[in-house]
Design an enzyme around this catalytic site. Structure first.
Site, PDB file in Angstrom:
ATOM      1  N   CYS A 114       0.863  -1.179   0.000  1.00  0.00           N
ATOM      2  CA  CYS A 114       0.000   0.000   0.000  1.00  0.00           C
ATOM      3  C   CYS A 114       0.909   1.241   0.000  1.00  0.00           C
ATOM      4  CB  CYS A 114      -0.937  -0.087   1.208  1.00  0.00           C
ATOM      5  SG  CYS A 114      -2.121   1.229   1.466  1.00  0.00           S
ATOM      6  N   ASP A 161      -7.944  -2.912  -8.880  1.00  0.00           N
ATOM      7  CA  ASP A 161      -7.638  -1.939  -7.831  1.00  0.00           C
ATOM      8  C   ASP A 161      -8.216  -0.580  -8.219  1.00  0.00           C
ATOM      9  OD1 ASP A 161      -6.435  -0.117  -6.053  1.00  0.00           O
ATOM     10  OD2 ASP A 161      -4.627  -1.351  -5.865  1.00  0.00           O
ATOM     11  N   HIS A 189      -7.285  -3.779  -4.489  1.00  0.00           N
ATOM     12  CA  HIS A 189      -6.275  -3.223  -3.593  1.00  0.00           C
ATOM     13  C   HIS A 189      -6.251  -4.014  -2.290  1.00  0.00           C
ATOM     14  CE1 HIS A 189      -3.497  -0.026  -2.488  1.00  0.00           C
ATOM     15  NE2 HIS A 189      -4.024  -0.054  -1.280  1.00  0.00           N
TER      16      HIS A 189
END
Length: 220
Positions: A114, A161, A189
């Site tokens: 991330c 994502d 994601h």
């Protein structure tokens, strides 16, 4: 185990450490926007079980110490707000402090998830501290795609994502033909986080296998 680090500008921050301290391979693990929480500690412990010395610096300590968030909407908003207060240049100092805390004899790599995926990219392009870098779904990499890595890099993205469109992934591929880029079909994601609704076990396992293989090749 928790330790204290001191960055080059005098800032002190905490870090989670794991793994054998006589390891010949070491990793800096860069956190998500949720702090060094239970998931990040599990990630570190998994690398430790594979024989790595691991240091995971608490990057939010620049703004607030002891941040451990969950994965609900309020946690996401809080994590984004905290990340926005952090100067990327200061984060580089923090990962360098973490690298310095790894065993001196160890070949050093960096892996991030991330926000940490972008931090791992910066570790490759803005420092010479690492022999290899792996980023999982780093949303800021596309904006820095023209920066030149100083070590081999491998990147992982989810096809669906919402925060990293495939056009960004293709732009990274075009700008960095020497970088290994993997896209996981149908994954979103955070597909590697077992505490998120977007978790996909098979994709997480494959990405981890590729990550370990990459570090096994380059951290010799």
């Amino acid at each position: 185990m928790q330790i204290e680090l001191t960055a080059a500008d005098g800032h002190t921050l905490s870090a989670y450490v794991a793994g054998p301290q006589d390891a010949t391979r070491g990793l800096v693990v860069a956190q998500e926007i949720f702090g060094v929480n239970r998931h990040m500690r599990r990630v570190c412990d998994d690398f430790a079980k594979a024989g790595y010395a691991v240091v995971c610096p608490a990057l939010f300590d620049r703004t607030q110490r002891g941040v451990e968030l969950g994965y609900g909407p309020e946690d996401v908003a809080r994590g984004r707000d905290l990340r926005a207060t952090i100067d990327p240049g200061k984060t580089v100092l923090d990962i360098l402090a973490a690298a310095a805390a790894l065993p001196k004899a160890a070949r050093r790599g960096i892996v991030g998830y991330c926000w940490g995926g972008t931090v791992a990219w910066h570790g490759a392009t803005r420092t010479s501290a690492f022999a290899a870098s792996v980023g999982w779904y780093g949303g800021g990499i596309a904006a820095a795609k023209d920066e030149q890595p100083r070590c081999p890099v491998q990147l992982h993205f989810g096809e669906t994502d919402a925060s990293i469109p495939l056009s960004d992934v293709e732009a990274i591929r075009a700008a960095q033909p020497g970088v290994e880029v993997f896209v996981y079909q149908g994954a979103g994601h955070g597909f590697g986080c077992e505490e998120r609704g977007s978790y996909v076990q098979k994709d997480a396992a494959l990405a981890q296998e590729r990550t370990l293989g990459f570090f096994g090749k380059h951290l010799l």
